[in-house]
Every structure is written in structure tokens, then in C-alpha cells.
Design a protein around this motif. Structure first.
Motif, mmCIF file in Angstrom:
data_model
loop_
_atom_site.group_PDB
_atom_site.id
_atom_site.type_symbol
_atom_site.label_atom_id
_atom_site.label_comp_id
_atom_site.label_asym_id
_atom_site.label_seq_id
_atom_site.Cartn_x
_atom_site.Cartn_y
_atom_site.Cartn_z
ATOM 1 N N SER A 14 2.539 4.059 17.087
ATOM 2 C CA SER A 14 2.501 2.662 16.663
ATOM 3 C C SER A 14 3.634 2.373 15.683
ATOM 4 N N THR A 15 3.920 3.325 14.790
ATOM 5 C CA THR A 15 5.034 3.165 13.855
ATOM 6 C C THR A 15 6.350 3.057 14.606
ATOM 7 N N LEU A 16 6.553 3.941 15.576
ATOM 8 C CA LEU A 16 7.769 3.911 16.386
ATOM 9 C C LEU A 16 7.931 2.566 17.083
ATOM 10 N N ARG A 17 6.855 2.081 17.707
ATOM 11 C CA ARG A 17 6.925 0.808 18.423
ATOM 12 C C ARG A 17 7.179 -0.362 17.467
ATOM 13 N N ALA A 18 6.501 -0.350 16.327
ATOM 14 C CA ALA A 18 6.664 -1.450 15.368
ATOM 15 C C ALA A 18 8.078 -1.473 14.790
ATOM 16 N N LEU A 19 8.614 -0.292 14.467
ATOM 17 C CA LEU A 19 9.966 -0.229 13.912
ATOM 18 C C LEU A 19 11.005 -0.684 14.932
ATOM 19 N N ALA A 20 10.829 -0.260 16.181
ATOM 20 C CA ALA A 20 11.776 -0.669 17.220
ATOM 21 C C ALA A 20 11.730 -2.178 17.429
ATOM 22 N N ARG A 21 10.529 -2.737 17.428
ATOM 23 C CA ARG A 21 10.409 -4.183 17.612
ATOM 24 C C ARG A 21 11.034 -4.950 16.453
ATOM 25 N N ALA A 22 11.005 -4.338 15.255
ATOM 26 C CA ALA A 22 11.592 -4.995 14.078
ATOM 27 C C ALA A 22 13.113 -4.876 14.040
ATOM 28 N N LEU A 168 7.050 -4.968 8.525
ATOM 29 C CA LEU A 168 6.185 -4.722 9.679
ATOM 30 C C LEU A 168 4.898 -5.531 9.602
ATOM 31 N N GLY A 169 4.765 -6.337 8.530
ATOM 32 C CA GLY A 169 3.584 -7.182 8.390
ATOM 33 C C GLY A 169 2.460 -6.564 7.588
#
Length: 324
Positions: A14-22, A168-169
């Protein structure tokens, strides 16, 4: 930033996905080849601008990283630190492990001469695990502890991570490792043990057929992987033991109330403190305020139950909220 995420389970993925989206450039690594393959396939299907890459080794993952996020259970943490040391990594390191004291001790012994470190723990999760459960929205609105040890943690490093995490909110809660471990023992680790005990006691087929909302909500986290829960609770044994004793003492009083002449009256009295506490949760946010970006001010904020929502561009102050 160039960021490496080591460990691609629920929280790491989830961290990987959130960071990439940011918008960060993210390389992931997991010791399990099947997990790496799953993450590569998911990256190929992700929307452009929110994709990541998967490295074949820890050394490859951290080669260009400015920040490494260690997202493995406590028993695997030391091996990752050894890999970072072998790779000669000298940037900033954080983690998402659910116990902070032992992690701090490991970093002090194995990594402190090489890299900067700020312990972290997002208070978010699910009873499911693995990269397939990863969700970039998992941290939206959650409390994310960033450890701030007086005379030890670099304040500029802490503020850099607070900027990243709020991006990341999440809400950043400053605390020391000891304060974190004591708090989560009561609100996270002991509830896992209680959920497991309650679930294991409901073996009657009729009871299973009649179980509804209270059983579902009270046992949800009992479905988590036992190995992960054992690492979490056992790794924080010094704080979990006393916290569990408090609950066991309370349950003993409830049991005694059932043997009194008027159990309804006795149980009503016993139930009131819990009902009042649960009714007041979650805490309502109070007014937004600006605080100086100093360790003492940030720790006072965390101890009062407050959190940081943004860091000023000049890093001299933070936007914060205290409970109403």
C-alpha cells in the motif's frame, strides 16, 4: 523523491502504491519471488503516472534511493538492515513496523553509523495480507506515528518524512518509541489477542449460525495471519503484558458481577466506563493552529492526542490539530 520500499505485503504494498500515485519514483523489493512477480504485473496495469518498478535484490532497490521504507515484520527486520549495510546505503531510513522500541534498538546497533533513521507506524490495516490486498487509499485520514527521540532523531529528517506522509493524506502523530509501544499495546495489540480468544471460543455450530454484528466486529482481526500477530505482540511483550493485565482484571470483575444477587445492576455499573470511552471515540478535531517545528513542541502535541497535517515550506512551523 527516489524511494525504495522493502517488503511488499499489505502495508508495504500500500505504501508503494500510494507513493507512486503521489508522483514519487518508487522501486519495490520483496524476498518472495512470487510477490515480486505479482507486483510487477500490477505495475504494468497501473495508470501511467502511478507506476512503480520491482527490483531483483535489496541492493538494486536502494542503489539510487534517497529514502528506504522497511516494511517487513520484526523477525525479518535485522536481515534487511544487514542488506542495507552491505549495500553501503547512507540515505534516510524509515519503517512501518508495529512495534518501535525493538526496531530502534536494532537500528542503533546495526545501521546508525551509515544512515539516518526515523521510526514510523501507520495505524491502518486489514485482516487480509499480501500485495494483492494493497490499497493506495489505505492511509487516507489515518494516524501515522513518526518517532521523535529527543537528542537523537534529526529534526530535518523528521520534517521531511512528515511532509511525505501528510502528502499521502495521513495525519502525523509525533511520539517517542516508548510512548508509541505503550499506547498501541492497549489499542492494537491487546485487541488482537482478545479477538483471537473470542473467535476460538465460538466453536458450537449453533453459535456460529447465530453470530452477527457483535461477533463480526469483535473478531475481525482474529483472521489476521497468526505469525504477524505473534511478532507484533511478542515484540512488544513488555508493554502488552501490563495492558493485558488491565483487561483481564476488568473481565474478572465482570465475571464476579455475574455471581452477585443483582447481576444486571452490577453489570450496568461495570459497563458504563467502556460505553463512555467508546462514545467519545474518535476524538473530535479542535481548532487548527501553527506550531514551531521544534521537538519539544511536537512531542507535547502528540502527548495531548494531537497531530500534524502539514509542514511549512520553510520547515520552521507545522500546521497542527489538537482534539476538541
Amino acid at each position: 523523491m527516489d524511494i525504495a520500499v522493502i517488503g511488499l505485503g499489505l502495508i508495504g504494498g500500500s505504501t508503494l502504491r500510494a507513493l507512486a500515485r503521489a508522483g514519487h519514483r518508487v522501486l519495490g523489493y520483496d524476498a518472495d519471488p512470487a510477490t515480486r512477480a505479482t507486483a510487477r504485473t500490477a505495475a504494468a496495469k497501473a495508470p501511467s503516472g502511478g507506476r512503480w518498478q520491482v527490483a531483483p535484490t535489496v541492493r538494486d532497490a536502494v542503489a539510487k534511493a534517497e529514502l528506504v521504507v522497511v516494511a517487513v515484520p520484526l523477525p525479518a527486520f535485522e536481515a534487511v538492515l544487514d542488506e542495507l549495510g552491505k549495500a553501503g546505503y547512507s540515505g534516510l531510513v524509515t519503517d512501518v513496523t508495529s512495534v518501535k522500541g525493538p526496531v530502534r534498538d536494532l537500528v542503533t546497533r546495526r545501521l546508525h553509523r551509515l544512515a539516518g533513521f526515523v521510526g514510523g507506524h501507520p495505524m491502518a490495516g486489514r485482516e487480509t495480507s499480501g500485495f494483492t490486498s494493497a490499497d493506495p487509499d489505505l492511509f487516507t485520514g489515518c494516524a501515522w506515528v513518526l518517532c521523535l527521540e529527543p537528542n537523537e532523531t534529526s529534526l530535518p529528517d523528521w520534517l521531511d518524512l512528515a511532509t511525505l506522509v501528510t502528502g499521502l493524506g495521513a495525519r502525523v502523530v509525533p511520539a517517542t518509541a516508548e510512548e508509541h509501544d505503550r499506547a498501541v499495546a492497549a489499542v492494537s495489540h491487546v485487541p488482537h489477542l482478545l479477538a483471537a480468544a473470542l473467535a476460538a471460543s465460538a466453536t458450537d455450530p449453533l453459535a456460529a449460525a447465530l453470530a452477527a454484528g457483535s461477533f463480526r466486529d469483535g473478531t475481525r482481526v482474529a483472521a489476521a495471519r497468526p505469525e504477524l500477530v505473534a511478532a507484533m505482540c511478542g515484540g512488544n511483550a513488555a508493554a502488552v503484558g501490563p495492558a493485558l493485565d488491565v483487561v483481564l482484571d476488568a473481565l474478572a470483575k465482570a465475571r464476579a458481577a455475574l455471581d452477585t444477587a443483582d447481576p444486571i445492576r452490577e453489570l450496568t455499573t461495570w459497563l458504563r466506563p467502556g460505553a463512555a470511552t467508546r462514545g467519545a471515540w474518535p476524538p473530535k478535531p479542535g481548532a487548527t493552529l501553527d506550531l514551531p517545528a521544534r521537538s519539544d513542541a511536537l512531542l507535547r502535541l502528540g502527548r495531548a492526542g494531537g497531530w500534524v497535517t502539514a509542514v511549512a515550506p520553510d520547515r520552521r512551523s507545522v500546521t497542527a490539530v489538537r482534539p476538541a
